[in-house]
Design a protein around this motif. Sequence first.
Motif, PDB file in Angstrom:
ATOM      1  N   HIS A 169       0.860  -1.182   0.000  1.00 41.40           N
ATOM      2  CA  HIS A 169       0.000   0.000   0.000  1.00 41.40           C
ATOM      3  C   HIS A 169       0.899   1.236   0.000  1.00 41.40           C
ATOM      4  CE1 HIS A 169      -2.442   3.227   1.870  1.00 41.40           C
ATOM      5  NE2 HIS A 169      -3.428   2.669   1.176  1.00 41.40           N
ATOM      6  N   TRP A 170       0.585   2.218  -0.818  1.00 40.25           N
ATOM      7  CA  TRP A 170       1.384   3.442  -0.875  1.00 40.25           C
ATOM      8  C   TRP A 170       0.499   4.670  -0.631  1.00 40.25           C
ATOM      9  CZ3 TRP A 170       0.056   7.211  -4.336  1.00 40.25           C
ATOM     10  CH2 TRP A 170      -0.745   6.830  -5.425  1.00 40.25           C
ATOM     11  N   SER A 171       1.150   5.747  -0.185  1.00 37.28           N
ATOM     12  CA  SER A 171       0.431   7.003   0.053  1.00 37.28           C
ATOM     13  C   SER A 171       1.422   8.164  -0.010  1.00 37.28           C
ATOM     14  CB  SER A 171      -0.263   6.988   1.426  1.00 37.28           C
ATOM     15  OG  SER A 171       0.704   6.893   2.462  1.00 37.28           O
ATOM     16  N   TYR A 172       0.878   9.366  -0.246  1.00 38.87           N
ATOM     17  CA  TYR A 172       1.717  10.561  -0.188  1.00 38.87           C
ATOM     18  C   TYR A 172       0.862  11.739   0.267  1.00 38.87           C
ATOM     19  CZ  TYR A 172      -0.245  12.294  -4.621  1.00 38.87           C
ATOM     20  OH  TYR A 172      -1.075  12.744  -5.603  1.00 38.87           O
ATOM     21  N   ARG A 173       1.562  12.750   0.760  1.00 37.36           N
ATOM     22  CA  ARG A 173       0.886  13.976   1.195  1.00 37.36           C
ATOM     23  C   ARG A 173       1.866  15.142   1.046  1.00 37.36           C
ATOM     24  NH1 ARG A 173       2.608  15.036   6.461  1.00 37.36           N
ATOM     25  NH2 ARG A 173       3.567  13.241   7.502  1.00 37.36           N
ATOM     26  N   TYR A 174       1.321  16.314   0.767  1.00 35.08           N
ATOM     27  CA  TYR A 174       2.174  17.503   0.692  1.00 35.08           C
ATOM     28  C   TYR A 174       1.330  18.757   0.864  1.00 35.08           C
ATOM     29  CZ  TYR A 174       0.549  18.261  -4.133  1.00 35.08           C
ATOM     30  OH  TYR A 174      -0.215  18.498  -5.255  1.00 35.08           O
ATOM     31  N   ASP A 175       2.007  19.805   1.322  1.00 30.73           N
ATOM     32  CA  ASP A 175       1.415  21.141   1.428  1.00 30.73           C
ATOM     33  C   ASP A 175       2.050  22.017   0.354  1.00 30.73           C
ATOM     34  OD1 ASP A 175      -0.172  20.627   3.730  1.00 30.73           O
ATOM     35  OD2 ASP A 175       1.659  20.705   4.936  1.00 30.73           O
ATOM     36  N   SER A 176       1.210  22.745  -0.373  1.00 30.67           N
ATOM     37  CA  SER A 176       1.707  23.592  -1.468  1.00 30.67           C
ATOM     38  C   SER A 176       1.284  25.033  -1.237  1.00 30.67           C
ATOM     39  CB  SER A 176       1.159  23.103  -2.813  1.00 30.67           C
ATOM     40  OG  SER A 176       1.497  24.020  -3.850  1.00 30.67           O
ATOM     41  N   TRP A 177       2.158  25.952  -1.597  1.00 28.51           N
ATOM     42  CA  TRP A 177       1.815  27.365  -1.483  1.00 28.51           C
ATOM     43  C   TRP A 177       0.697  27.752  -2.441  1.00 28.51           C
ATOM     44  CZ3 TRP A 177       2.411  30.256  -5.903  1.00 28.51           C
ATOM     45  CH2 TRP A 177       3.208  29.697  -6.929  1.00 28.51           C
ATOM     46  N   LEU A 178       0.425  26.829  -3.442  1.00 36.82           N
ATOM     47  CA  LEU A 178      -0.656  27.102  -4.372  1.00 36.82           C
ATOM     48  C   LEU A 178      -2.028  26.817  -3.769  1.00 36.82           C
ATOM     49  CD1 LEU A 178       0.877  25.585  -7.643  1.00 36.82           C
ATOM     50  CD2 LEU A 178       0.697  28.028  -7.034  1.00 36.82           C
ATOM     51  N   PHE A 179      -2.045  25.855  -2.781  1.00 34.09           N
ATOM     52  CA  PHE A 179      -3.316  25.429  -2.189  1.00 34.09           C
ATOM     53  C   PHE A 179      -3.216  25.566  -0.684  1.00 34.09           C
ATOM     54  CE2 PHE A 179      -2.536  22.972  -6.050  1.00 34.09           C
ATOM     55  CZ  PHE A 179      -3.634  23.329  -6.813  1.00 34.09           C
ATOM     56  N   PRO A 180      -4.273  26.051  -0.048  1.00 35.05           N
ATOM     57  CA  PRO A 180      -4.209  26.255   1.408  1.00 35.05           C
ATOM     58  C   PRO A 180      -4.459  24.973   2.220  1.00 35.05           C
ATOM     59  CG  PRO A 180      -6.322  26.990   0.562  1.00 35.05           C
ATOM     60  CD  PRO A 180      -5.526  26.587  -0.633  1.00 35.05           C
ATOM     61  N   ILE A 181      -4.729  23.840   1.559  1.00 37.41           N
ATOM     62  CA  ILE A 181      -5.021  22.600   2.278  1.00 37.41           C
ATOM     63  C   ILE A 181      -3.977  21.541   1.934  1.00 37.41           C
ATOM     64  CG2 ILE A 181      -7.507  23.054   2.404  1.00 37.41           C
ATOM     65  CD1 ILE A 181      -7.855  21.140   0.037  1.00 37.41           C
ATOM     66  N   GLU A 182      -3.893  20.511   2.817  1.00 36.85           N
ATOM     67  CA  GLU A 182      -2.963  19.393   2.579  1.00 36.85           C
ATOM     68  C   GLU A 182      -3.560  18.459   1.511  1.00 36.85           C
ATOM     69  OE1 GLU A 182      -0.388  16.822   5.548  1.00 36.85           O
ATOM     70  OE2 GLU A 182      -2.454  16.059   5.452  1.00 36.85           O
ATOM     71  N   ILE A 183      -2.727  18.080   0.565  1.00 40.21           N
ATOM     72  CA  ILE A 183      -3.154  17.188  -0.527  1.00 40.21           C
ATOM     73  C   ILE A 183      -2.609  15.794  -0.243  1.00 40.21           C
ATOM     74  CG2 ILE A 183      -3.018  16.728  -2.994  1.00 40.21           C
ATOM     75  CD1 ILE A 183      -2.717  19.732  -3.423  1.00 40.21           C
ATOM     76  N   THR A 184      -3.482  14.795  -0.337  1.00 41.63           N
ATOM     77  CA  THR A 184      -3.076  13.403  -0.087  1.00 41.63           C
ATOM     78  C   THR A 184      -3.609  12.507  -1.198  1.00 41.63           C
ATOM     79  OG1 THR A 184      -5.039  12.886   1.221  1.00 41.63           O
ATOM     80  CG2 THR A 184      -3.111  13.761   2.405  1.00 41.63           C
ATOM     81  N   ASP A 185      -2.983  11.395  -1.333  1.00 40.43           N
ATOM     82  CA  ASP A 185      -3.451  10.360  -2.266  1.00 40.43           C
ATOM     83  C   ASP A 185      -2.876   9.028  -1.818  1.00 40.43           C
ATOM     84  OD1 ASP A 185      -4.736   9.156  -4.313  1.00 40.43           O
ATOM     85  OD2 ASP A 185      -3.674  10.173  -5.938  1.00 40.43           O
TER      86      ASP A 185
END
Length: 490
Positions: free
Chosen positions: A115-131
């Motif tokens: 099972h794999w996953s990732y997450r990051y915070d970007s200055w383009l978006f104010p929320i944490e992005i996960t997949d």
Amino acid sequence: MAQLHHLPLLLLFLSAAAATSTGGAHEAHISAVVAENGLAFAKDVLIGEAVRSLTPLRLPGVEKAVRVPFLGGVRVAASNITLFHLDVGDNSTVYPGDSGLVVVASGITANISMHWSYRYDSWLFPIEITDSGTASILVQGMEVGITMVIKNSNGSLDLSVSQCGCYVKDLVISLDGGASWFYQGFINAFEDHIKAAVEKAIPENIIEGAGKLDSFLQDLPRTVNLDDVAALNMTFVNDPQYGNSSIEFDINGLITSAVAKTTNLQKHPHLSLSCGGASKMLLLSLDEDVFNSALDVYFKAGSMHWVVDKVPEQSLLNTASWKFIIPRLYWNYPNDDMLLNISMASAPMIRIASEKLGATINADMIIDVVDGKETVPVACISVVVSASGTVETSDNKVYGRVGLDDFSLALKWSKIGNIHMSLIQGVIRVFLNTVCMPYLNSRLGNGLILPVVHGFTLQDVYILTSAKQLTLCSDVTYTNASSLASSALL
């Protein structure tokens, strides 16, 4: 690695021979040689047990930060990494090395899920992005090698691993779910970790399994009861000797009194050290079930079939000889030749008793008439035969001889009217004594070669029969040109 229960059978079954020296308890009287084919068999069993014990194999997860163009730092994680399938194939070898037994398996493929996953915070978006998602991984070109050292430890076998390694050549990772643009970054982040995890976990588990196998070898019995009277001393003497393609184990091999002695030693007096009055090195007992199971196999395979077209009195296979005994046979088929089509109605049964063997044979005898170019079955007679015989030996062969005791007849079906069994009983008795018994004795007279490993020869084989059991007592000689060439072996 699971305990390898086949190893004691391998040591006992493969050829063995006792030295003629009459030394004490610390001298070797048995040499058990595991030859090249035996090593290959042990290797295949060992690999099979290893594959079963290694799958499924849980590998450690990992989480790390990677740099992705335009996004910056991304936290990626892999979990539930499980190796669930191994395919060794035929690319494996075994050979005795300088210090131990070497097993190498190459070209191994394996399948891994995770099972794999990732997450990051970007200055383009104010929320944490996960997949997240799952992945299937194909391991290619894996090679595993192990060197096992077997030594004598106070009369038992001690097994240890001196070297064990694993190398993974390539991984093919297929992701399910997630963004396709993240694919390459994910592979770069975890390929090295998965390779290293596999290369570390497999040797660790093999070494752990070798420890279990060592415990199993330590628990092998020091004595093996041959019966209620005698037991074989299975204490190992000296370290194993490694040849170019074989391993030799030296065993005490002396026969001693069994722990549980029978209260009636006269029940089987021949199963003593003298083995019928002569001391022998090898004692092999076979229950009658062994013979009956073999006969059952041949019966089910359809091998017990015999067409008789020639007899000493050939005129009996012509309808003219039967015109007064079976009139309709002659009326319907005057002066036609006949065949006797004999097949077993059930598997023959062997009975072993003291000093003789008995057999019950249940056969169907179909009378065929050769009418021009056509063969016509006209009647079927059930023949149940009771026979008895003896077994003899010469060199490495066992011979048999049987004789007719009694028989019975019954008509199963007929196209030529009723056949009175009493009228043909005398002819059938002559047929059994002059055709069937000589035929069986000619086959039994060819002899059965006793299975022995190349380089060993059975000598002075002596056969004993008791209730439901046949026992072969024998000396064995080692005929190869070596230091043991002149020694008698068990």
